[in-house]
Design a protein around this motif. Structure first.
Motif, short mmCIF file in Angstrom:
data_model
loop_
_atom_site.label_atom_id
_atom_site.label_comp_id
_atom_site.label_asym_id
_atom_site.label_seq_id
_atom_site.Cartn_x
_atom_site.Cartn_y
_atom_site.Cartn_z
N ALA A 118 -5.14 -2.82 2.70
CA ALA A 118 -3.99 -3.67 2.38
C ALA A 118 -3.71 -4.66 3.50
O ALA A 118 -3.39 -5.83 3.24
CB ALA A 118 -2.76 -2.79 2.12
N THR A 125 -6.51 3.21 3.08
CA THR A 125 -5.74 2.39 2.15
C THR A 125 -4.90 1.37 2.90
O THR A 125 -4.83 0.19 2.52
CB THR A 125 -4.84 3.28 1.29
OG1 THR A 125 -5.65 4.24 0.61
CG2 THR A 125 -4.06 2.47 0.28
N ALA A 126 -4.26 1.80 3.97
CA ALA A 126 -3.44 0.89 4.77
C ALA A 126 -4.30 -0.22 5.37
O ALA A 126 -3.90 -1.40 5.37
CB ALA A 126 -2.72 1.66 5.87
N SER A 175 5.35 -4.28 3.14
CA SER A 175 5.05 -3.03 3.81
C SER A 175 6.33 -2.26 4.11
O SER A 175 7.21 -2.75 4.83
CB SER A 175 4.31 -3.29 5.12
OG SER A 175 4.18 -2.09 5.86
N ASP A 181 0.85 -1.18 0.00
CA ASP A 181 0.00 0.00 0.00
C ASP A 181 0.89 1.23 0.00
O ASP A 181 1.99 1.23 0.54
CB ASP A 181 -0.95 0.01 1.20
CG ASP A 181 -0.22 -0.01 2.53
OD1 ASP A 181 0.40 -1.04 2.83
OD2 ASP A 181 -0.26 1.00 3.26
N PHE A 194 -2.34 -1.23 -3.31
CA PHE A 194 -3.47 -0.42 -2.87
C PHE A 194 -3.03 1.04 -2.77
O PHE A 194 -1.99 1.33 -2.16
CB PHE A 194 -3.97 -0.89 -1.50
CG PHE A 194 -4.61 -2.25 -1.50
CD1 PHE A 194 -5.99 -2.38 -1.43
CD2 PHE A 194 -3.84 -3.40 -1.56
CE1 PHE A 194 -6.59 -3.63 -1.41
CE2 PHE A 194 -4.42 -4.66 -1.55
CZ PHE A 194 -5.80 -4.77 -1.48
N ARG A 204 -5.10 7.92 3.26
CA ARG A 204 -3.98 6.99 3.43
C ARG A 204 -4.30 5.92 4.47
O ARG A 204 -3.90 4.76 4.32
CB ARG A 204 -2.74 7.79 3.83
CG ARG A 204 -1.47 6.95 3.91
CD ARG A 204 -1.08 6.42 2.54
NE ARG A 204 0.09 5.57 2.60
CZ ARG A 204 0.07 4.26 2.85
NH1 ARG A 204 -1.09 3.67 3.10
NH2 ARG A 204 1.17 3.56 2.85
N GLY A 215 4.62 2.18 -3.85
CA GLY A 215 3.88 1.26 -4.71
C GLY A 215 4.53 1.06 -6.05
O GLY A 215 4.61 -0.07 -6.56
#
Length: 372
Positions: free
Chosen positions: A174, A170-171, A187, A117, A140, A167, A123
């Protein structure tokens, strides 16, 4: 064998377990690794011209998936400030330093797929190195991510998932995917191999400066992966007797999203508990999107590292970001808006940035364009 350990509660896990976080506290892992010996800068001249020249200091051997990352130029901006041009990396950002470590670890473990993510740069980097390694990859990103970055992710063959919200949403998406079987979570926040990649930024400075470091390192901080990597390298070099003094760490955040700077100034060891009803919990838009992280998982480690170094936090306004980007472009450096934050801070920093300072130019301007 090298293992993960939790810095909070001491839980340990084998690397092969694909366990992306501590199962007890759900916090990030650290790595049980310390270099046992070092080399003098003058012993490196005949080695490969990439970050893998520092093999004694790294937890993985040089991989076949390397794209030649590292060894970026160090050039002067003023009499006391130099810039390290980390936007001259294979995917045009410093994230390649850590992403190559994650992709190589994943290649050795052979998961069914890799998940990452990002607001864009991490990414694109993970997507590129997974392509190089032949690993299926899903990235992601938050809605509103730069189209130039999402285009780059797709170009490398990764599956792109756009998540409504910011953000943090999104985390969470993921991490939910990462809990599935056979998934390696690449990560850049939770996996410490990434930090052992970003620490090579400081090893390169040490070599280029003839076995010493500047008085201060200015570093942009969102999730803190470059700052924590820098702190790791400084500690290793000092423990091995390769430097006598440690540089101050100057952590830079955008005024619009500066939770760590606020905690530092309040004398706190960590961020306060999350309170969605607090107006400060709403993330304001900022040109420095790559460091707009409201609750970095390694907040406690970041604050401790800055304090231990005798450093400080500086924040920059949106106008200062715009001015710094234009100023660097006028000097010949086309850098994305997040990547100019440290130059913006150092230009205004006064006594906090005394002595010799190095700033990283972390991402290429082609990724976001010029700020309006």
């Amino acid at each position: 064998m090298t293992v993960y350990h939790c810095p909070v509660d001491g839980t340990r896990s084998e690397i092969t377990a694909l366990t992306w976080c501590c199962p007890v506290c759900r916090g990030p892992w650290d790595l049980d690794f310390a270099p046992e010996r070092g080399v003098a800068p003058n012993a490196l001249s005949g080695r490969v011209d990439s970050l893998w020249r520092y093999e004694e200091f790294l937890p993985l051997a040089a991989p076949p998936i390397s794209l030649g990352e590292g060894r970026t130029p160090l050039v002067p901006l003023t009499d006391s400030v130099s810039a390290k041009l980390d936007y001259l990396m294979p995917t045009l950002s410093f994230k390649d330093r850590g992403a190559v470590m994650l992709a190589e670890l994943a290649r050795r473990l052979g998961p069914d797929r890799v998940v990452a993510d990002s607001t864009g740069n991490a990414g694109t980097s993970v997507a590129a190195y997974c392509a190089r390694a032949g690993l299926p990859c899903t990235v992601f990103v938050p809605e509103g991510t730069s189209p130039k970055k999402t285009e780059q992710i797709r170009a490398h063959g990764a599956h792109l998932v756009t998540v409504p919200g910011g953000r943090e949403a999104t985390a969470l998406a993921a991490r939910a995917a990462a809990d599935g079987p056979g998934v390696f979570y690449a990560s850049h926040v939770f996996n410490p191999y990434f930090l052992h990649g970003t620490k090579t930024y400081v090893y390169e400075l040490w070599e280029d400066l003839g076995g010493r470091l500047p008085d201060a390192l200015a570093v942009p901080v969102g999730n803190g992966t470059l700052l924590l990597g820098a702190a790791l390298a400084v500690a290793e070099l000092h423990a091995l007797g390769l430097i006598a003094t440690r540089p101050r760490l100057i952590a830079v955040q955008a005024e619009a999203v500066s939770p760590l700077a606020g905690a530092f100034r309040a004398g706190a060891d960590d961020l306060p508990p999350a309170d969605p009803s607090d107006p400060a919990a709403v993330v304001s838009p900022t040109l420095a999107e790559g460091i707009a992280i409201p609750r970095p998982p390694r907040a406690r480690q970041i604050l401790a590292a800055v304090r231990a170094s005798g450093g400080t936090f500086l924040t920059v306004s949106e106008d200062h970001v715009r001015e710094a980007q234009r100023d660097l472009a006028a000097r010949g450096f086309y850098v994305e808006t997040t990547g100019v934050a440290c130059w913006a801070a150092v230009r205004e920093g006064g006594e906090a940035v005394r002595g010799s300072v190095v700033v990283p130019l972390c991402g290429a301007g082609l990724k976001t364009g010029m700020a309006e």
